[in-house]
Design a protein around this motif. Structure first.
Motif, PDB file in Angstrom:
ATOM      1  N   ALA A 134      -8.421  10.718  10.276  1.00 41.84           N
ATOM      2  CA  ALA A 134      -7.129  10.292  10.832  1.00 41.84           C
ATOM      3  C   ALA A 134      -6.845   8.826  10.481  1.00 41.84           C
ATOM      4  CB  ALA A 134      -7.107  10.494  12.339  1.00 41.84           C
ATOM      5  N   LEU A 135      -7.837   7.981  10.617  1.00 40.71           N
ATOM      6  CA  LEU A 135      -7.651   6.568  10.275  1.00 40.71           C
ATOM      7  C   LEU A 135      -7.449   6.402   8.775  1.00 40.71           C
ATOM      8  CD1 LEU A 135      -7.478   3.633  11.164  1.00 40.71           C
ATOM      9  CD2 LEU A 135      -9.992   3.513  10.973  1.00 40.71           C
ATOM     10  N   ALA A 136      -8.153   7.179   7.985  1.00 40.85           N
ATOM     11  CA  ALA A 136      -7.995   7.108   6.529  1.00 40.85           C
ATOM     12  C   ALA A 136      -6.559   7.465   6.147  1.00 40.85           C
ATOM     13  CB  ALA A 136      -8.983   8.049   5.838  1.00 40.85           C
ATOM     14  N   ARG A 137      -6.005   8.483   6.768  1.00 39.67           N
ATOM     15  CA  ARG A 137      -4.619   8.874   6.487  1.00 39.67           C
ATOM     16  C   ARG A 137      -3.644   7.783   6.932  1.00 39.67           C
ATOM     17  NH1 ARG A 137      -3.420  14.084   5.157  1.00 39.67           N
ATOM     18  NH2 ARG A 137      -1.425  13.991   6.247  1.00 39.67           N
ATOM     19  N   GLN A 138      -3.952   7.152   8.056  1.00 38.06           N
ATOM     20  CA  GLN A 138      -3.108   6.058   8.536  1.00 38.06           C
ATOM     21  C   GLN A 138      -3.123   4.896   7.549  1.00 38.06           C
ATOM     22  OE1 GLN A 138      -4.415   4.489  12.293  1.00 38.06           O
ATOM     23  NE2 GLN A 138      -2.614   3.201  12.553  1.00 38.06           N
ATOM     24  N   ARG A 139      -4.289   4.547   7.039  1.00 35.39           N
ATOM     25  CA  ARG A 139      -4.409   3.464   6.048  1.00 35.39           C
ATOM     26  C   ARG A 139      -3.715   3.859   4.749  1.00 35.39           C
ATOM     27  NH1 ARG A 139      -5.183   0.703  10.005  1.00 35.39           N
ATOM     28  NH2 ARG A 139      -7.234  -0.012  10.642  1.00 35.39           N
ATOM     29  N   LEU A 140      -3.803   5.114   4.398  1.00 33.16           N
ATOM     30  CA  LEU A 140      -3.137   5.606   3.197  1.00 33.16           C
ATOM     31  C   LEU A 140      -1.617   5.496   3.345  1.00 33.16           C
ATOM     32  CD1 LEU A 140      -3.586   6.879   0.422  1.00 33.16           C
ATOM     33  CD2 LEU A 140      -3.536   9.109   1.533  1.00 33.16           C
ATOM     34  N   GLN A 141      -1.119   5.692   4.539  1.00 29.33           N
ATOM     35  CA  GLN A 141       0.322   5.565   4.785  1.00 29.33           C
ATOM     36  C   GLN A 141       0.793   4.146   4.472  1.00 29.33           C
ATOM     37  OE1 GLN A 141       2.505   7.965   5.413  1.00 29.33           O
ATOM     38  NE2 GLN A 141       4.146   6.468   5.391  1.00 29.33           N
ATOM     39  N   GLN A 142      -0.079   3.159   4.661  1.00 24.73           N
ATOM     40  CA  GLN A 142       0.269   1.768   4.341  1.00 24.73           C
ATOM     41  C   GLN A 142       0.555   1.618   2.848  1.00 24.73           C
ATOM     42  OE1 GLN A 142      -3.187  -0.253   5.889  1.00 24.73           O
ATOM     43  NE2 GLN A 142      -2.127  -0.760   7.787  1.00 24.73           N
ATOM     44  N   VAL A 143      -0.116   2.396   2.029  1.00 22.57           N
ATOM     45  CA  VAL A 143       0.129   2.363   0.585  1.00 22.57           C
ATOM     46  C   VAL A 143       1.572   2.765   0.308  1.00 22.57           C
ATOM     47  CG1 VAL A 143      -0.472   3.409  -1.644  1.00 22.57           C
ATOM     48  CG2 VAL A 143      -2.287   2.785  -0.026  1.00 22.57           C
ATOM     49  N   ASP A 144       2.040   3.799   0.969  1.00 23.22           N
ATOM     50  CA  ASP A 144       3.421   4.243   0.766  1.00 23.22           C
ATOM     51  C   ASP A 144       4.407   3.196   1.271  1.00 23.22           C
ATOM     52  OD1 ASP A 144       5.248   6.262  -0.179  1.00 23.22           O
ATOM     53  OD2 ASP A 144       5.712   6.677   1.917  1.00 23.22           O
ATOM     54  N   GLU A 145       4.112   2.572   2.390  1.00 21.13           N
ATOM     55  CA  GLU A 145       4.985   1.516   2.912  1.00 21.13           C
ATOM     56  C   GLU A 145       5.060   0.336   1.941  1.00 21.13           C
ATOM     57  OE1 GLU A 145       3.444   0.725   6.827  1.00 21.13           O
ATOM     58  OE2 GLU A 145       3.832   2.795   7.459  1.00 21.13           O
ATOM     59  N   LEU A 146       3.932  -0.015   1.354  1.00 25.43           N
ATOM     60  CA  LEU A 146       3.919  -1.092   0.354  1.00 25.43           C
ATOM     61  C   LEU A 146       4.701  -0.697  -0.889  1.00 25.43           C
ATOM     62  CD1 LEU A 146       0.223  -2.193   0.784  1.00 25.43           C
ATOM     63  CD2 LEU A 146       2.232  -3.628   1.251  1.00 25.43           C
ATOM     64  N   ARG A 147       4.574   0.560  -1.278  1.00 25.42           N
ATOM     65  CA  ARG A 147       5.331   1.041  -2.435  1.00 25.42           C
ATOM     66  C   ARG A 147       6.817   0.845  -2.200  1.00 25.42           C
ATOM     67  NH1 ARG A 147       8.483   5.183  -3.353  1.00 25.42           N
ATOM     68  NH2 ARG A 147       7.937   6.125  -1.350  1.00 25.42           N
ATOM     69  N   LYS A 148       7.286   1.251  -1.043  1.00 23.56           N
ATOM     70  CA  LYS A 148       8.705   1.100  -0.724  1.00 23.56           C
ATOM     71  C   LYS A 148       9.117  -0.371  -0.714  1.00 23.56           C
ATOM     72  CE  LYS A 148       8.800   5.302   2.037  1.00 23.56           C
ATOM     73  NZ  LYS A 148       8.774   5.839   3.401  1.00 23.56           N
ATOM     74  N   GLN A 149       8.295  -1.200  -0.111  1.00 23.40           N
ATOM     75  CA  GLN A 149       8.598  -2.627  -0.020  1.00 23.40           C
ATOM     76  C   GLN A 149       8.693  -3.277  -1.396  1.00 23.40           C
ATOM     77  OE1 GLN A 149       5.762  -4.849   2.335  1.00 23.40           O
ATOM     78  NE2 GLN A 149       6.304  -6.754   1.337  1.00 23.40           N
ATOM     79  N   TYR A 150       7.720  -3.022  -2.253  1.00 19.97           N
ATOM     80  CA  TYR A 150       7.688  -3.694  -3.546  1.00 19.97           C
ATOM     81  C   TYR A 150       8.610  -3.055  -4.574  1.00 19.97           C
ATOM     82  CZ  TYR A 150       4.319  -7.039  -1.980  1.00 19.97           C
ATOM     83  OH  TYR A 150       3.724  -8.080  -1.325  1.00 19.97           O
ATOM     84  N   HIS A 151       8.952  -1.796  -4.398  1.00 25.76           N
ATOM     85  CA  HIS A 151       9.934  -1.201  -5.313  1.00 25.76           C
ATOM     86  C   HIS A 151      11.307  -1.823  -5.127  1.00 25.76           C
ATOM     87  CE1 HIS A 151       7.937   2.715  -6.906  1.00 25.76           C
ATOM     88  NE2 HIS A 151       7.234   1.649  -7.161  1.00 25.76           N
ATOM     89  N   LYS A 152      11.585  -2.324  -3.945  1.00 22.90           N
ATOM     90  CA  LYS A 152      12.850  -3.032  -3.722  1.00 22.90           C
ATOM     91  C   LYS A 152      12.926  -4.284  -4.594  1.00 22.90           C
ATOM     92  CE  LYS A 152      13.398  -1.508   1.031  1.00 22.90           C
ATOM     93  NZ  LYS A 152      13.352  -1.923   2.441  1.00 22.90           N
TER      94      LYS A 152
END
Length: 124
Positions: free
Chosen positions: A92-110
């Motif tokens: 569960a924590l691993a998936r939560q940390r992995l979600q941060q990767v997607d959030e960073l992707r969205k942030q930096y793609h802007k």
């Protein structure tokens, strides 16, 4: 007298196709996100980390290079955190940390978007 370096010692700078690397990162992320257990998650995280390292070697526009490399460093931190959680058998924590990767992707793609003003009038 010139002494030529053996071919094995000469390293050419690898040319990184950033678009392909980023698409492969997206695929690895999706596979990691879909992983139902730690054994299937860990190889995807390793692949994702390797691709992020490869992306750091790409040629970026001078005005964005620092921002993009910072984003990739942050992605690698999130991947490492996900891997550590997975190794601790906390899926569960691993998936939560992995979600941060997607959030960073969205942030930096802007950051990659070019404004219309810049297109019309040029400039840095």
């Amino acid at each position: 007298m010139l002494i030529a370096a053996p071919l094995s010692l000469v390293q050419a700078s690898p040319v990184v196709n950033l678009e392909t690397t980023m698409k492969n990162m997206g695929l690895a992320y999706k596979q990691a996100h879909r992983a139902e257990d730690i054994d299937s998650l860990l190889p995807r995280l390793a692949e994702l980390a390797e691709l992020a390292e490869t992306a750091k070697q790409a040629q970026f526009p001078a005005d964005k290079a620092d921002v993009y490399r910072q984003g990739l460093r942050e992605v690698l931190v999130a991947i490492n955190a996900a891997e550590q959680a997975a190794l601790a058998n906390d899926h569960a924590l691993a998936r939560q940390r992995l979600q941060q990767v997607d959030e960073l992707r969205k942030q930096y793609h802007k950051e990659r978007r070019v404004s219309w003003w810049r297109i019309l009038f040029g400039g840095a």
